[in-house]
Design a protein around this motif. Structure first.
Motif, PDB file in Angstrom:
ATOM      1  N   ARG A 237       0.658  -0.498  -0.011  1.00 30.16           N
ATOM      2  CA  ARG A 237      -0.544  -0.015   0.326  1.00 30.16           C
ATOM      3  C   ARG A 237       0.572   1.032   0.112  1.00 30.16           C
ATOM      4  NH1 ARG A 237      -3.876  -0.606   4.853  1.00 30.16           N
ATOM      5  NH2 ARG A 237      -4.556  -2.277   3.629  1.00 30.16           N
ATOM      6  N   PRO A 238       0.380   2.441  -0.514  1.00 25.86           N
ATOM      7  CA  PRO A 238       1.205   3.224  -1.082  1.00 25.86           C
ATOM      8  C   PRO A 238       0.754   4.298   0.365  1.00 25.86           C
ATOM      9  CG  PRO A 238      -0.585   3.411  -2.548  1.00 25.86           C
ATOM     10  CD  PRO A 238      -0.639   2.482  -2.232  1.00 25.86           C
ATOM     11  N   LEU A 239       1.870   5.459   0.039  1.00 23.11           N
ATOM     12  CA  LEU A 239       1.360   6.594   1.335  1.00 23.11           C
ATOM     13  C   LEU A 239      -0.216   7.227   0.936  1.00 23.11           C
ATOM     14  CD1 LEU A 239       4.877   7.829   2.810  1.00 23.11           C
ATOM     15  CD2 LEU A 239       3.493   6.670   4.140  1.00 23.11           C
ATOM     16  N   PRO A 240      -1.225   8.209   1.078  1.00 24.97           N
ATOM     17  CA  PRO A 240      -1.924   8.432   0.329  1.00 24.97           C
ATOM     18  C   PRO A 240      -1.420   9.654  -0.433  1.00 24.97           C
ATOM     19  CG  PRO A 240      -1.762   8.224   3.067  1.00 24.97           C
ATOM     20  CD  PRO A 240      -0.757   8.093   2.756  1.00 24.97           C
ATOM     21  N   GLN A 241      -0.575  10.100   0.173  1.00 14.67           N
ATOM     22  CA  GLN A 241       0.088  11.296  -0.420  1.00 14.67           C
ATOM     23  C   GLN A 241       1.129  10.905  -2.277  1.00 14.67           C
ATOM     24  OE1 GLN A 241       0.495  10.429   2.535  1.00 14.67           O
ATOM     25  NE2 GLN A 241       3.116  10.961   2.976  1.00 14.67           N
ATOM     26  N   ASP A 242       1.098   9.287  -2.056  1.00 12.04           N
ATOM     27  CA  ASP A 242       2.088   8.928  -2.882  1.00 12.04           C
ATOM     28  C   ASP A 242       1.101   8.225  -4.440  1.00 12.04           C
ATOM     29  OD1 ASP A 242       3.941   9.608  -1.517  1.00 12.04           O
ATOM     30  OD2 ASP A 242       4.826   8.397  -0.907  1.00 12.04           O
ATOM     31  N   VAL A 243      -0.165   8.243  -4.041  1.00 14.34           N
ATOM     32  CA  VAL A 243      -1.181   7.217  -4.679  1.00 14.34           C
ATOM     33  C   VAL A 243      -0.614   7.750  -6.435  1.00 14.34           C
ATOM     34  CG1 VAL A 243      -3.435   7.187  -5.405  1.00 14.34           C
ATOM     35  CG2 VAL A 243      -2.800   6.740  -3.252  1.00 14.34           C
ATOM     36  N   LYS A 244      -0.361   7.144  -6.793  1.00 11.26           N
ATOM     37  CA  LYS A 244      -0.520   8.384  -8.730  1.00 11.26           C
ATOM     38  C   LYS A 244      -1.733   7.586  -9.474  1.00 11.26           C
ATOM     39  CE  LYS A 244       3.670  10.086  -7.107  1.00 11.26           C
ATOM     40  NZ  LYS A 244       3.818  11.241  -7.052  1.00 11.26           N
ATOM     41  N   HIS A 245      -1.942   6.478  -9.360  1.00 15.29           N
ATOM     42  CA  HIS A 245      -3.119   6.090 -10.549  1.00 15.29           C
ATOM     43  C   HIS A 245      -4.389   5.195  -9.173  1.00 15.29           C
ATOM     44  CE1 HIS A 245      -4.368   1.888 -13.119  1.00 15.29           C
ATOM     45  NE2 HIS A 245      -4.363   3.341 -13.153  1.00 15.29           N
ATOM     46  N   VAL A 246      -5.354   6.333 -10.421  1.00 17.31           N
ATOM     47  CA  VAL A 246      -6.644   6.110  -9.077  1.00 17.31           C
ATOM     48  C   VAL A 246      -7.668   4.779 -10.404  1.00 17.31           C
ATOM     49  CG1 VAL A 246      -8.986   6.525  -8.352  1.00 17.31           C
ATOM     50  CG2 VAL A 246      -6.420   7.328  -7.333  1.00 17.31           C
TER      51      VAL A 246
ATOM     52  N   ARG B 266      -7.641  16.552 -10.050  1.00 17.79           N
ATOM     53  CA  ARG B 266      -6.975  17.032  -8.412  1.00 17.79           C
ATOM     54  C   ARG B 266      -5.665  16.320  -9.426  1.00 17.79           C
ATOM     55  NH1 ARG B 266      -7.824  19.930  -4.397  1.00 17.79           N
ATOM     56  NH2 ARG B 266      -6.672  18.588  -3.578  1.00 17.79           N
ATOM     57  N   GLY B 267      -5.340  15.954 -10.367  1.00 20.40           N
ATOM     58  CA  GLY B 267      -3.581  15.735 -11.071  1.00 20.40           C
ATOM     59  C   GLY B 267      -3.468  13.899 -10.964  1.00 20.40           C
ATOM     60  N   TYR B 268      -4.994  13.486 -11.371  1.00 19.40           N
ATOM     61  CA  TYR B 268      -4.471  11.602 -10.848  1.00 19.40           C
ATOM     62  C   TYR B 268      -4.633  11.333 -12.589  1.00 19.40           C
ATOM     63  CZ  TYR B 268      -4.781  11.817  -5.794  1.00 19.40           C
ATOM     64  OH  TYR B 268      -4.301  12.674  -4.319  1.00 19.40           O
ATOM     65  N   ASP B 269      -3.570  10.084 -12.744  1.00 18.66           N
ATOM     66  CA  ASP B 269      -3.304   8.789 -13.718  1.00 18.66           C
ATOM     67  C   ASP B 269      -5.317   7.995 -13.124  1.00 18.66           C
ATOM     68  OD1 ASP B 269      -1.436   9.960 -15.326  1.00 18.66           O
ATOM     69  OD2 ASP B 269      -0.512   8.505 -13.850  1.00 18.66           O
ATOM     70  N   VAL B 270      -6.671   8.363 -13.820  1.00 15.87           N
ATOM     71  CA  VAL B 270      -7.419   7.370 -13.500  1.00 15.87           C
ATOM     72  C   VAL B 270      -7.861   6.653 -14.747  1.00 15.87           C
ATOM     73  CG1 VAL B 270     -10.025   7.871 -13.675  1.00 15.87           C
ATOM     74  CG2 VAL B 270      -8.547   9.226 -12.980  1.00 15.87           C
ATOM     75  N   THR B 271      -8.304   4.885 -14.561  1.00 16.00           N
ATOM     76  CA  THR B 271      -8.570   3.703 -15.200  1.00 16.00           C
ATOM     77  C   THR B 271     -10.224   3.490 -14.956  1.00 16.00           C
ATOM     78  OG1 THR B 271      -6.253   2.437 -15.762  1.00 16.00           O
ATOM     79  CG2 THR B 271      -8.582   1.534 -15.990  1.00 16.00           C
TER      80      THR B 271
ATOM     81  N   HIS C  50     -13.332  13.770 -10.640  1.00 13.09           N
ATOM     82  CA  HIS C  50     -12.767  14.280  -9.461  1.00 13.09           C
ATOM     83  C   HIS C  50     -10.992  14.437  -9.635  1.00 13.09           C
ATOM     84  CE1 HIS C  50     -12.255  16.080  -5.571  1.00 13.09           C
ATOM     85  NE2 HIS C  50     -11.294  14.545  -5.234  1.00 13.09           N
ATOM     86  N   PHE C  51     -10.199  12.644  -9.550  1.00 15.07           N
ATOM     87  CA  PHE C  51      -9.247  12.075  -9.658  1.00 15.07           C
ATOM     88  C   PHE C  51      -8.719  12.743 -10.562  1.00 15.07           C
ATOM     89  CE2 PHE C  51     -11.670   8.908  -7.018  1.00 15.07           C
ATOM     90  CZ  PHE C  51     -11.222   9.118  -5.804  1.00 15.07           C
ATOM     91  N   LEU C  52      -8.967  13.095 -11.749  1.00 11.01           N
ATOM     92  CA  LEU C  52      -8.233  13.909 -12.715  1.00 11.01           C
ATOM     93  C   LEU C  52      -8.463  15.099 -12.432  1.00 11.01           C
ATOM     94  CD1 LEU C  52     -10.339  12.072 -16.098  1.00 11.01           C
ATOM     95  CD2 LEU C  52      -8.330  11.636 -15.595  1.00 11.01           C
TER      96      LEU C  52
END
Length: 318
Positions: free
Chosen positions: A3-12, A31-36, A27-29
């Motif tokens: 499990r990554p640290l919450p602040q280290d999540v990259k891919h949702v 916020r700057g995340y990669d989203v599948t 929402h996640f897009l």
């Protein structure tokens, strides 16, 4: 665990092709995340992207995070492929318990070890959803309010087999992702905000059934009465402040005894065909022929304005 640290999540990964699944993806897009986005079938893509179109207009007005881009969205109907490199999974499958249980039986094996799996369910408890999951310790409820790309609330609770650290991780992640997480004290049907909303809904149905008010009357009363105040003060603080120096003590001591009857007199009304038709006809009259997409866009523009105003008010800007 991986499990990554919450602040280290990259891919949702956002599971589900409806307004909640697509709304979470937006929402996640933003916020700057990669989203599948996982869809049950690829023909759902056209509707999914329309929801994203509507959401993005408001998200741009609120301000996008650095690196935010719709180009960071990938859609697939292959569940194993969708979750293979997930750092976090937000599940928004249809509200059928058997379907969710079967889905979590798969996710428990497919999702990388330790990665938290969160359900958007509005009615089921995680204890029931995780029943067939081989790794239930990392499953939680992460219940949003609709539309999830605008309203900040996420209600969080685990099931009987959920590890406390998974709940804590989910709280920290949602906060980092720009949400307002509320960790519940215990598992209850309907969570907190939905139960409060259902109380209003129950009263509204009774008034329509008894011919005391129309759907339009009810919405006018809410929008021009408690709603603006509730955006700044919740129900408890609104009554506390309304009673002056005596606060909530004055409220309960003076008005509580007189309110026992209205607090207890009503159960859920029977949903007769007549009541159903009154509600449908009343809402159709309010809509006045406007399409869902038009009304959703109008709603979102107004919510953006409210969120900006509330933020400014809390910061002392107005």
């Amino acid at each position: 665990m991986a499990r990554p640290l919450p602040q280290d999540v990259k891919h949702v990964v956002s599971i589900g092709g409806g307004p909640i699944g697509a709304g979470w993806a937006a929402h996640f897009l933003a916020r700057g995340y990669d989203v599948t986005g996982y869809l049950h079938a690829m023909p759902e893509e056209a509707v999914y992207r329309k929801i994203l179109d509507t959401a993005w207009l408001s998200l741009e007005q609120l301000g996008l995070a650095e690196g935010a881009s719709r180009e960071r969205l990938r859609l697939t109907d292959n569940l194993e492929d969708a979750v293979r490199t997930a750092d976090f999974v937000q599940e928004s499958a249809p509200e059928r318990l058997d379907l969710k249980q079967a889905l979590y039986a798969k996710l428990g094996t497919l999702v990388p070890e330790g990665v938290v799996i969160s359900s958007s369910t509005s009615g089921f408890m995680m204890t029931d959803i995780q029943m067939l999951c081989p790794t239930p310790e990392r499953t939680v409820i992460g219940h949003p309010f609709n539309p999830p790309y605008l309203l900040p609330l996420v209600e969080i609770i685990g099931g009987k087999k959920t590890s406390p650290d998974a709940v804590e991780w989910a709280r920290d992640f949602y906060a980092h992702a720009g949400k307002a997480p509320l960790v519940m004290k215990k598992e209850i049907p309907g969570f907190v905000a939905t139960r409060l909303q259902e109380a209003i809904w129950r009263e509204a149905l009774h008034m329509v059934a008894n011919g005391e008010a129309t759907p339009e009357d009810i919405d006018i009363a809410l929008m021009n009465g408690p709603a603006p105040r509730l955006a700044i003060q919740g129900q408890c603080m609104a009554f506390h402040v309304a009673c002056g120096e005596g606060g909530m003590a004055t409220n309960l001591d003076q008005f509580g005894p007189a309110l026992k009857l209205p607090w207890t007199r009503l159960q859920a009304p029977e949903l007769t065909k007549e009541l159903r038709d009154r509600m449908v006809d009343g809402c159709d009259a309010i809509a006045a022929g406007r399409h869902f997409e038009e009304m959703a866009a109008e709603r979102d523009r107004a919510i953006v304005g409210i969120l900006k105003a509330v933020k400014a008010a809390r910061a002392g800007g107005v």
